[in-house]
Write a protein that holds these residues in place. Structure first.
Motif, short mmCIF file in Angstrom:
data_model
loop_
_atom_site.label_atom_id
_atom_site.label_comp_id
_atom_site.label_asym_id
_atom_site.label_seq_id
_atom_site.Cartn_x
_atom_site.Cartn_y
_atom_site.Cartn_z
N UNK A 80 11.30 -66.35 8.42
CA UNK A 80 12.13 -66.81 9.65
C UNK A 80 11.70 -67.98 10.07
N UNK A 81 12.32 -68.95 10.57
CA UNK A 81 12.19 -70.23 10.93
C UNK A 81 10.90 -70.28 12.26
N UNK A 82 11.14 -69.40 13.01
CA UNK A 82 10.22 -69.33 14.18
C UNK A 82 8.85 -68.83 14.07
N UNK A 83 8.64 -68.20 12.87
CA UNK A 83 7.25 -67.72 12.39
C UNK A 83 6.24 -68.78 12.22
N UNK A 84 5.25 -69.03 12.51
CA UNK A 84 4.26 -70.08 12.65
C UNK A 84 3.02 -69.79 11.70
N UNK A 85 2.65 -68.58 11.66
CA UNK A 85 1.56 -67.97 10.77
C UNK A 85 1.46 -66.57 10.56
N UNK A 86 0.73 -66.06 9.64
CA UNK A 86 0.81 -64.58 9.11
C UNK A 86 -0.87 -64.26 9.17
N UNK A 87 -0.91 -62.93 9.58
CA UNK A 87 -2.04 -62.34 9.51
C UNK A 87 -2.02 -61.06 8.84
N UNK A 88 -2.67 -60.82 7.90
CA UNK A 88 -2.91 -59.79 6.89
C UNK A 88 -4.09 -58.79 7.33
#
Length: 242
Positions: A80-88
């Motif tokens: 998605x365009x508004x996702x700026x980061x991911x935490x696993x």
């Protein structure tokens, strides 16, 4: 002034949104905006599409955090365009075109493999859950027994289909990521977590001596990683000058 992302916490298989409760409480107390949606746990592609729809209805940037199977979900929904980061968080960082089964198949099975229950459901499929008596040790090790017993009978099963579906995209290719490895994990082989994170080139990986439900066992440490990621992806908003 700054534009601070909304934190969206995604639970995994055999759990629900309440698995994030201590982390959610802490983040709210710190003044963060948090959303913790329920994941249908019906299929990787369907679950990812649902979570993406939730994310895209949020006004402003989003930091996605996914636990366990939720890691696979954010890998796809994170496009998605508004996702700026991911935490696993003790999660699966899939490659594009890879399934959960394929990633797990690269490594020896965890204790989970011999403690699963397969139950047919009306839609011509199979629900997968964890044996009630094995749940405290395999899935909730390190959590007090009274709580673990409640979690065991409140499981949200995962449809068997989800294990075989290939991820149609891998958001970590274009979005920065952070990871937590639970070194005492008996649900996912910790080497699965390490491999996925290294392949994804995550910015930072923290190893915690914690069970699979690290969010319940060590919420402060999980919050610290989420806030580290949040600080990194928060964009300053220029002040107006005359």
């Amino acid at each position: 002034m700054s534009t601070t992302p909304t934190i969206v916490l995604i639970h995994g298989a055999f759990a629900d949104s309440a698995s994030w409760a201590p982390v959610t409480r802490s983040l709210l107390d710190k003044g963060h905006t948090v959303v913790v949606p329920a994941v249908p746990n019906r299929s990787l592609i369907g679950d990812s599409a649902y979570i993406r729809s939730v994310v895209e209805q949020i006004d402003g940037p989003v930091l996605l955090a996914g636990h366990s199977y939720g890691g696979a979900v954010i890998t796809v929904a994170g496009m998605a365009d508004n996702v700026v980061g991911l935490v696993y968080v003790s999660g699966y960082a899939l490659e594009e075109g890879e399934s959960l089964g394929e990633l797990q198949g690269r490594f020896p099975d965890s204790d989970l493999a011999t403690n699963l229950v397969y139950t047919p459901f009306p839609e011509d499929g199979t629900d997968v859950s964890v044996k009630i008596d094995a749940f405290p040790a395999v899935f909730a090790g390190g959590i007090d027994l009274a709580t673990a017993e409640v979690l065991a009978v409140c499981q949200r099963p995962l449809a068997g289909l989800a294990f075989a579906e290939a991820a149609p995209a891998a958001a970590w290719k274009t979005k920065p990521g952070w990871g937590i490895v639970s070194s005492a994990d008996h649900t996912i082989n910790p080497d699965v977590e390490r491999f996925g994170y290294e392949r994804a080139g995550l910015r930072s990986v923290v190893e915690l001596d914690a069970p699979h439900l690290v969010m319940l066992a060590k919420p402060d440490e999980v919050v610290a990683v989420i806030e580290e990621a949040l600080a990194a992806v928060t964009s300053p908003t220029p002040s107006l000058t005359s």
